[in-house]
Design an enzyme around this catalytic site. Structure first.
Site, short mmCIF file in Angstrom:
data_model
loop_
_atom_site.label_atom_id
_atom_site.label_comp_id
_atom_site.label_asym_id
_atom_site.label_seq_id
_atom_site.Cartn_x
_atom_site.Cartn_y
_atom_site.Cartn_z
N ASP A 38 49.11 70.20 62.81
CA ASP A 38 48.09 69.86 63.82
C ASP A 38 47.75 68.37 63.84
O ASP A 38 47.75 67.74 64.89
CB ASP A 38 46.84 70.77 63.73
CG ASP A 38 46.09 70.74 62.41
OD1 ASP A 38 46.54 70.08 61.46
OD2 ASP A 38 45.02 71.40 62.34
N GLY A 124 35.69 81.28 50.61
CA GLY A 124 36.85 80.66 49.97
C GLY A 124 38.16 81.39 50.18
O GLY A 124 39.11 81.22 49.42
N SER A 129 35.86 79.39 57.14
CA SER A 129 34.46 79.67 57.45
C SER A 129 33.79 78.40 57.98
O SER A 129 32.83 78.48 58.74
CB SER A 129 33.73 80.20 56.22
OG SER A 129 33.91 79.32 55.14
N SER A 130 34.31 77.23 57.61
CA SER A 130 33.69 75.98 58.09
C SER A 130 33.81 75.86 59.61
O SER A 130 32.84 75.55 60.30
CB SER A 130 34.29 74.76 57.39
OG SER A 130 35.68 74.77 57.52
N ASP A 174 41.79 74.89 63.21
CA ASP A 174 40.75 75.86 62.85
C ASP A 174 39.73 76.02 63.97
O ASP A 174 39.39 77.13 64.37
CB ASP A 174 40.03 75.42 61.57
CG ASP A 174 40.98 75.17 60.42
OD1 ASP A 174 42.14 75.63 60.49
OD2 ASP A 174 40.57 74.51 59.45
N TYR A 223 44.56 67.51 50.30
CA TYR A 223 44.76 67.56 51.75
C TYR A 223 44.82 66.13 52.31
O TYR A 223 45.71 65.79 53.11
CB TYR A 223 43.62 68.34 52.40
CG TYR A 223 43.79 68.56 53.88
CD1 TYR A 223 44.40 69.71 54.37
CD2 TYR A 223 43.36 67.61 54.81
CE1 TYR A 223 44.57 69.91 55.73
CE2 TYR A 223 43.54 67.80 56.16
CZ TYR A 223 44.13 68.95 56.62
OH TYR A 223 44.29 69.15 57.97
C1 GLA Z 1 43.42 73.26 57.14
C2 GLA Z 1 42.95 72.27 58.19
C3 GLA Z 1 43.73 72.44 59.49
C4 GLA Z 1 45.24 72.42 59.24
C5 GLA Z 1 45.61 73.35 58.10
C6 GLA Z 1 47.05 73.22 57.69
O1 GLA Z 1 43.10 74.57 57.53
O2 GLA Z 1 41.58 72.43 58.43
O3 GLA Z 1 43.35 71.44 60.42
O4 GLA Z 1 45.67 71.11 58.99
O5 GLA Z 1 44.81 73.13 56.93
O6 GLA Z 1 47.90 73.58 58.74
#
Ligand code: GLA
Length: 387
Positions: A38, A124, A129-130, A174, A223
């Site tokens: 994304d 988790g 959930s965020s 998300d 991340y």
């Molecule tokens: C998390 C991030 C998303 C995406 C995924 C991996 O969920 O919030 O934006 O990058 O990881 O695909």
């Protein structure tokens, strides 16, 4: 659903005087295929789940914001001058971040609000959930203060709050899936153009989530590291392909022909993104043929690429995927979401049941001394106001 019947309304009534004037629900999500594509301008498919976050709100007469959660916490903040919190109250960064973004977009808040928040999403579990919290907040506040935007606008508000206030450099997956979800449909996003579409889930396909319950201490920094590595890979590739604006515009052939000029690690990161985009397209083609075996093969290949190339899997997730792949009723399985802990998603046929899930849990527990949380869910609707 009647306002009076929902849990957040009941919570509201226990903590605040009067009735909530509005109530909204937003779902969590499954990342179906398209891992870390994304924020690299790529393709991704997800599904909203039926579990999510429900919020009830009313206007206050003063310039205060009072938020209560079903975990029993009550946080009181002044309206305006929004700053991210650390520590036990940091969960309020989601609604406050959304309030701030909407205010910057022109939402007028002459007085503050009361908000009650309840969740049916397992904490988790890697089901975002965020994003559900952000989208439910945005829907509820829009109704409360008379703010208008479209579905993509709501998704962007949630992402902006997450990026700029919570401080997580996520893409639109998300929030896009939570906003655009539709019962028994997948949501497909082209993140370069931020275009959203839905397509029906194949008949007889089921989602099972296996949450490893393994927490990685450094999920957020891991991340952010991947986010940075993807941009470094792009910068190196732009020496050969200056027209490429993001990693998703690099073809597999281009990546291979520039392989020797790239750092080995950055090559693998890029290979994951380029490969994932191809797998999203392969899944789309397979879905149109109702070829669930081919869909499953792409899901398995995605996990393998996470394990080897992107290194966002962990041993516990690999175990779950291996155990699931041994089941003849499983089409495919892969980590879902950011990785570095969290959950595996399995696409199964209707014959996969609780007994199979329990067998997998037992074998997993024997190996890792951790009890996974398991649940069977289906694709549900996106964020909506409840009345
Ligand atoms: C998390 C991030 C998303 C995406 C995924 C991996 O969920 O919030 O934006 O990058 O990881 O695909």
């Amino acid at each position: 659903m009647k306002l009076i019947d929902n849990l957040s309304t009941q919570l509201f009534q226990r903590h605040f005087s009067g009735q909530p004037s509005h109530s909204a629900f937003a779902p969590g999500r499954i990342e179906f295929i398209g891992n870390h594509t994304d924020y690299n301008g790529g393709l991704v498919m997800g599904a909203a789940v039926t579990e999510g976050i429900t919020i009830a709100v009313s206007l206050r007469e003063d310039a205060q914001i009072h938020i209560v959660s079903d975990a029993g916490d009550l946080v009181e903040l002044p309206l305006g001058n929004y700053q991210p919190l650390t520590g036990v109250d940091s969960w309020t960064n989601y609604p406050i971040g959304v309030t701030k973004v909407m205010t910057e977009l022109g939402m007028r808040t002459p007085t503050g609000y009361n908000m009650a928040v309840t969740s049916t999403l397992p904490a988790g579990a890697g089901m975002s959930s965020s994003a559900a919290f952000e989208l439910a907040t945005a829907k509820a506040l829009a109704a409360l203060y008379g703010f208008e935007t479209d579905t993509a606008g709501f998704a962007r508000i949630g992402r902006k709050a997450e990026n700029e206030f919570v401080g997580m450099p996520c893409g639109i997956l998300d929030q896009g899936v939570s906003a655009f979800g539709q019962a028994d449909h997948l949501v497909k996003i082209d993140c370069a153009t931020e275009s959203f579409a839905t397509e029906p889930m194949p008949q007889g396909a089921h989602f099972w989530i296996f949450n490893s319950n393994k927490k990685h201490a450094l999920v957020d920094s891991a991340y952010a590291d991947r986010h940075r590595e993807c941009h470094e890979a792009l910068a190196q590739l732009q020496a050969d392909y200056p027209e490429a604006q993001n990693l998703s515009q690099i073809t597999e052939a281009q990546l291979e022909s520039s392989k020797d000029k790239l750092d080995e690690l950055l090559y693998r990161r890029a290979a994951h993104i380029v490969g994932e985009n191809a797998r999203v397209q392969a899944v789309e083609a397979a879905l149109s043929q109702n070829d669930l075996a081919a869909v499953g093969a792409a899901l398995n290949a995605s996990h393998e690429s996470s394990r080897v190339n992107f290194e966002n899997s962990i041993e516990e997730l690999d175990t779950l995927v291996e155990l699931l792949k041994q089941q003849p009723t499983v089409f495919g399985a892969r980590l879902t979401g950011g990785g570095f802990g969290g959950a595996v998603m399995a696409l199964t046929n209707a014959d996969f049941g609780q007994t199979h899930a329990d067998q997998i849990a037992t074998a997993f527990e024997a190996k890792h001394q951790l009890e996974p949380s398991i649940f069977h869910t289906r694709a549900g609707d996106g964020a909506k106001l409840l009345d």
